[in-house]
Design a protein around this motif. Sequence first.
Motif, mmCIF file in Angstrom:
data_model
loop_
_atom_site.group_PDB
_atom_site.id
_atom_site.type_symbol
_atom_site.label_atom_id
_atom_site.label_comp_id
_atom_site.label_asym_id
_atom_site.label_seq_id
_atom_site.Cartn_x
_atom_site.Cartn_y
_atom_site.Cartn_z
ATOM 1 N N TYR A 16 6.950 11.053 8.767
ATOM 2 C CA TYR A 16 7.371 12.135 7.894
ATOM 3 C C TYR A 16 6.243 12.447 6.914
ATOM 4 C CZ TYR A 16 11.924 11.038 9.810
ATOM 5 O OH TYR A 16 12.961 10.824 10.674
ATOM 6 N N PRO A 17 5.625 13.626 7.052
ATOM 7 C CA PRO A 17 4.605 14.010 6.075
ATOM 8 C C PRO A 17 5.285 14.495 4.795
ATOM 9 C CG PRO A 17 4.798 15.695 7.777
ATOM 10 C CD PRO A 17 5.758 14.592 8.140
ATOM 11 N N LEU A 18 4.813 14.001 3.677
ATOM 12 C CA LEU A 18 5.396 14.351 2.385
ATOM 13 C C LEU A 18 4.302 14.779 1.415
ATOM 14 C CD1 LEU A 18 7.721 11.242 1.976
ATOM 15 C CD2 LEU A 18 8.414 13.518 2.717
ATOM 16 N N THR A 19 4.643 15.700 0.551
ATOM 17 C CA THR A 19 3.778 16.074 -0.556
ATOM 18 C C THR A 19 4.511 15.654 -1.827
ATOM 19 O OG1 THR A 19 2.923 17.946 0.697
ATOM 20 C CG2 THR A 19 2.548 17.960 -1.672
ATOM 21 N N ILE A 20 3.891 14.742 -2.549
ATOM 22 C CA ILE A 20 4.578 14.088 -3.669
ATOM 23 C C ILE A 20 3.690 14.018 -4.906
ATOM 24 C CG2 ILE A 20 5.976 12.672 -2.114
ATOM 25 C CD1 ILE A 20 3.968 10.352 -2.828
ATOM 26 N N GLN A 21 4.294 13.616 -6.005
ATOM 27 C CA GLN A 21 3.536 13.274 -7.204
ATOM 28 C C GLN A 21 2.924 11.891 -6.963
ATOM 29 O OE1 GLN A 21 3.039 15.117 -9.896
ATOM 30 N NE2 GLN A 21 4.360 16.780 -9.171
ATOM 31 N N PRO A 22 1.702 11.653 -7.401
ATOM 32 C CA PRO A 22 1.090 10.332 -7.200
ATOM 33 C C PRO A 22 1.950 9.179 -7.729
ATOM 34 C CG PRO A 22 -0.569 11.883 -7.935
ATOM 35 C CD PRO A 22 0.770 12.591 -8.027
ATOM 36 N N SER A 23 2.696 9.421 -8.787
ATOM 37 C CA SER A 23 3.531 8.365 -9.373
ATOM 38 C C SER A 23 4.688 7.971 -8.458
ATOM 39 C CB SER A 23 4.081 8.820 -10.720
ATOM 40 O OG SER A 23 4.880 9.985 -10.562
ATOM 41 N N GLN A 24 5.002 8.781 -7.451
ATOM 42 C CA GLN A 24 6.104 8.489 -6.536
ATOM 43 C C GLN A 24 5.677 7.651 -5.328
ATOM 44 O OE1 GLN A 24 7.043 12.702 -5.881
ATOM 45 N NE2 GLN A 24 9.120 12.207 -6.562
ATOM 46 N N GLU A 25 4.389 7.563 -5.090
ATOM 47 C CA GLU A 25 3.903 6.943 -3.851
ATOM 48 C C GLU A 25 4.369 5.497 -3.685
ATOM 49 O OE1 GLU A 25 -0.111 6.273 -1.191
ATOM 50 O OE2 GLU A 25 -0.350 6.766 -3.316
ATOM 51 N N GLU A 26 4.194 4.681 -4.683
ATOM 52 C CA GLU A 26 4.552 3.263 -4.556
ATOM 53 C C GLU A 26 6.036 3.099 -4.233
ATOM 54 O OE1 GLU A 26 4.328 -0.991 -6.978
ATOM 55 O OE2 GLU A 26 3.743 0.854 -8.009
ATOM 56 N N GLY A 27 6.885 3.829 -4.954
ATOM 57 C CA GLY A 27 8.325 3.731 -4.717
ATOM 58 C C GLY A 27 8.717 4.177 -3.321
ATOM 59 N N LEU A 28 8.120 5.259 -2.843
ATOM 60 C CA LEU A 28 8.430 5.742 -1.495
ATOM 61 C C LEU A 28 7.973 4.762 -0.424
ATOM 62 C CD1 LEU A 28 7.618 9.521 -1.933
ATOM 63 C CD2 LEU A 28 9.824 8.551 -1.292
ATOM 64 N N ARG A 29 6.794 4.208 -0.604
ATOM 65 C CA ARG A 29 6.300 3.252 0.390
ATOM 66 C C ARG A 29 7.146 1.975 0.403
ATOM 67 N NH1 ARG A 29 2.067 5.290 2.956
ATOM 68 N NH2 ARG A 29 0.625 6.658 1.868
ATOM 69 N N LYS A 30 7.540 1.509 -0.766
ATOM 70 C CA LYS A 30 8.413 0.328 -0.829
ATOM 71 C C LYS A 30 9.769 0.627 -0.200
ATOM 72 C CE LYS A 30 6.549 -2.190 -4.780
ATOM 73 N NZ LYS A 30 6.833 -2.733 -6.120
ATOM 74 N N ALA A 31 10.321 1.802 -0.469
ATOM 75 C CA ALA A 31 11.614 2.183 0.106
ATOM 76 C C ALA A 31 11.520 2.248 1.632
ATOM 77 C CB ALA A 31 12.072 3.523 -0.457
#
Length: 97
Positions: A16-31
């Motif tokens: 799933y390609p996503l465009t996110i805020q940099p601050s969201q990256e860690e949480g998304l990867r952990k999830a």
Amino acid sequence: MSDRLKIKISIANRVYPLTIQPSQEEGLRKAAKKIETMIKQFEQSYSVRDKQDVLAMCALQFASQVEQKTIDKDNASEHVEDKLETLNNILQEHLNS
């Protein structure tokens, strides 16, 4: 748009390609990692092969965890309120005597 980050998250063998805020990256990867771990556990424990069923079970598991935390937080708040009310009553009794 330069403050946005493009990442790819893989869940259940789909990317799933996503465009996110940099601050969201860690949480998304952990999830995503937790979901992948949970998928493997469900597939091993229940011999479920249909990814949609496994993903539904993951969604239910995560949603129930969120709901339980909300319930626990509400119960803790009630407990704290009761304790504060008791302390307030004790203080009022001492101040009035």
